[in-house]
Motif scaffolding. Structure first.
Motif, PDB file in Angstrom:
ATOM      1  N   VAL A   1      -5.351  77.373  -5.378  1.00 53.70           N
ATOM      2  CA  VAL A   1      -5.419  77.673  -3.947  1.00 53.70           C
ATOM      3  C   VAL A   1      -4.387  76.833  -3.217  1.00 53.70           C
ATOM      4  O   VAL A   1      -4.400  75.600  -3.312  1.00 53.70           O
ATOM      5  N   ARG A   2      -3.505  77.480  -2.488  1.00 55.76           N
ATOM      6  CA  ARG A   2      -2.548  76.791  -1.625  1.00 55.76           C
ATOM      7  C   ARG A   2      -2.801  77.236  -0.188  1.00 55.76           C
ATOM      8  O   ARG A   2      -2.813  78.433   0.094  1.00 55.76           O
ATOM      9  N   ILE A   3      -3.008  76.257   0.698  1.00 51.23           N
ATOM     10  CA  ILE A   3      -3.332  76.540   2.094  1.00 51.23           C
ATOM     11  C   ILE A   3      -2.355  75.772   2.980  1.00 51.23           C
ATOM     12  O   ILE A   3      -2.242  74.549   2.878  1.00 51.23           O
ATOM     13  N   LEU A   4      -1.632  76.501   3.816  1.00 52.80           N
ATOM     14  CA  LEU A   4      -0.694  75.894   4.754  1.00 52.80           C
ATOM     15  C   LEU A   4       0.253  74.928   4.051  1.00 52.80           C
ATOM     16  O   LEU A   4       0.553  73.831   4.526  1.00 52.80           O
ATOM     17  N   GLY A   5       0.718  75.355   2.876  1.00 52.85           N
ATOM     18  CA  GLY A   5       1.696  74.578   2.125  1.00 52.85           C
ATOM     19  C   GLY A   5       1.122  73.475   1.260  1.00 52.85           C
ATOM     20  O   GLY A   5       1.872  72.767   0.591  1.00 52.85           O
ATOM     21  N   GLU A   6      -0.209  73.312   1.258  1.00 51.16           N
ATOM     22  CA  GLU A   6      -0.851  72.255   0.480  1.00 51.16           C
ATOM     23  C   GLU A   6      -1.706  72.871  -0.633  1.00 51.16           C
ATOM     24  O   GLU A   6      -2.338  73.902  -0.445  1.00 51.16           O
ATOM     25  N   LYS A   7      -1.724  72.204  -1.778  1.00 51.30           N
ATOM     26  CA  LYS A   7      -2.515  72.681  -2.910  1.00 51.30           C
ATOM     27  C   LYS A   7      -3.887  72.031  -2.891  1.00 51.30           C
ATOM     28  O   LYS A   7      -4.004  70.798  -2.869  1.00 51.30           O
ATOM     29  N   LEU A   8      -4.908  72.853  -2.890  1.00 50.73           N
ATOM     30  CA  LEU A   8      -6.270  72.340  -2.889  1.00 50.73           C
ATOM     31  C   LEU A   8      -6.511  71.550  -4.178  1.00 50.73           C
ATOM     32  O   LEU A   8      -6.204  72.012  -5.275  1.00 50.73           O
ATOM     33  N   GLY A   9      -7.035  70.336  -4.020  1.00 49.85           N
ATOM     34  CA  GLY A   9      -7.210  69.433  -5.148  1.00 49.85           C
ATOM     35  C   GLY A   9      -6.174  68.344  -5.184  1.00 49.85           C
ATOM     36  O   GLY A   9      -6.338  67.345  -5.900  1.00 49.85           O
ATOM     37  N   GLU A  10      -5.096  68.533  -4.404  1.00 49.63           N
ATOM     38  CA  GLU A  10      -4.027  67.535  -4.346  1.00 49.63           C
ATOM     39  C   GLU A  10      -3.735  67.120  -2.911  1.00 49.63           C
ATOM     40  O   GLU A  10      -2.675  66.578  -2.622  1.00 49.63           O
ATOM     41  N   VAL A  11      -4.651  67.386  -2.006  1.00 54.79           N
ATOM     42  CA  VAL A  11      -4.449  67.112  -0.591  1.00 54.79           C
ATOM     43  C   VAL A  11      -5.714  66.478  -0.025  1.00 54.79           C
ATOM     44  O   VAL A  11      -6.827  66.717  -0.528  1.00 54.79           O
ATOM     45  N   VAL A  12      -5.557  65.657   1.004  1.00 50.71           N
ATOM     46  CA  VAL A  12      -6.714  65.103   1.709  1.00 50.71           C
ATOM     47  C   VAL A  12      -7.310  66.221   2.566  1.00 50.71           C
ATOM     48  O   VAL A  12      -6.729  66.615   3.581  1.00 50.71           O
ATOM     49  N   VAL A  13      -8.459  66.752   2.145  1.00 57.42           N
ATOM     50  CA  VAL A  13      -8.985  67.956   2.787  1.00 57.42           C
ATOM     51  C   VAL A  13      -9.394  67.700   4.235  1.00 57.42           C
ATOM     52  O   VAL A  13      -9.334  68.611   5.065  1.00 57.42           O
TER      53      VAL A  13
END
Length: 276
Positions: free
Chosen positions: A61-73
């Motif tokens: 899952v990539r949201i607004l240029g960020e990969k879920l699991g690798e971003v501070v949600v």
């Protein structure tokens, strides 16, 4: 256009049940999507994944240029507006409408000790004005009608000027007048050049605002069809999605659906009611 979000082979499983099953879906900037399907199709789960409040069991899952699991949600969520019954349930009934909208600036529900500046207050007043709830500013959230609550929730969701706005059944529970008022406002939002990417979940084609561009149809956690609204929202695709023969009509950009007639009913003359 750049992608607002991308789901690749996404599955969500809970207690051995597949809530989402191998969903691949890309939404580009500037698009307005409606997600249709029966109860249990996985629509709300899908919004939770896109809203960064649920991680998939499998897939990317990539949201607004960020990969879920690798971003501070917690930081990613500030870029996403979300309306749902869960959001409404978190707002204290005694909270004023103005504070219910204003507190979104700190991503909290219920005023506590956080501080707001004049810019925050001006933004809250702007959003309340645009969504027709300025006169309710001093009312408590718990005293609002369902239609008023839905408008306050959207004003709150837009408070932080999000890049992505997720609307989970905004027309649910509204009477005809309140629904049409809300759809008229969503139509304006859909046509505005500075609007965020819009994703709206619904059970009913009658609730699709004019100006929405794409549709995703779901059943049992799987994608039935997806693509431009004009070519993808067909009677055949709706029939597969809802498990019935469907008659689909469109007038003035609005849709209407009903179960197609069977047998003798299908052969009746619309003028006389007699069987041909």
């Amino acid at each position: 256009m750049p992608a607002a979000f991308e789901l690749t082979n996404v599955s969500v499983e809970r207690s051995g049940k597949a809530l989402l099953d191998d969903v691949t879906w890309t939404v580009a900037e500037g698009e307005r999507w409606v997600v249709l399907g029966p109860n249990g199709a996985g629509k709300t789960t899908l919004l939770q994944v896109i809203g960064a409040t649920m991680h998939p069991t499998r897939g990317t899952v990539r949201i607004l240029g960020e990969k879920l699991g690798e971003v501070v949600v917690s930081e990613l969520r500030t870029r996403i507006g979300h309306t749902s019954t869960k959001v409404a349930d978190r707002i204290p009934p005694a909270e004023s409408v103005q504070d219910a909208v204003l507190s979104a600036a700190h991503a909290v529900s219920g005023r506590w000790q956080e501080e707001y500046d004049e810019e925050d207050l001006a933004r809250a007043q702007q959003m309340m004005g645009e969504w027709g709830v300025s006169a309710l500013a001093g009312r408590t959230f718990g005293t609002l009608s369902e239609g008023e609550r839905k408008r306050v929730l959207i004003a709150r969701a837009l408070m932080t000027d999000p890049e992505l706005l997720l609307l989970d059944e905004p027309g649910a529970g509204l009477d005809l007048g309140a629904r049409e008022d809300l759809l008229a406002s969503l139509e304006v939002l859909a046509h505005a050049d500075d609007s965020p990417v819009l994703v709206m979940v619904s059970h009913h084609v009658e609730e699709i605002p004019v100006g929405f561009t794409h549709v995703l149809l779901m059943r049992d956690g799987k994608v039935v069809a997806q693509g431009p609204l004009d070519t993808t929202l067909t009677a055949d695709n709706l029939g597969t999605t809802f498990g019935q023969r469907i008659q689909l009509d469109r007038e003035g950009g609005r849709f209407a659906a009903r179960r197609a007639a069977y047998g003798r009913r299908a052969n009746r003359s619309p003028e006389t009611g007699e069987t041909a």
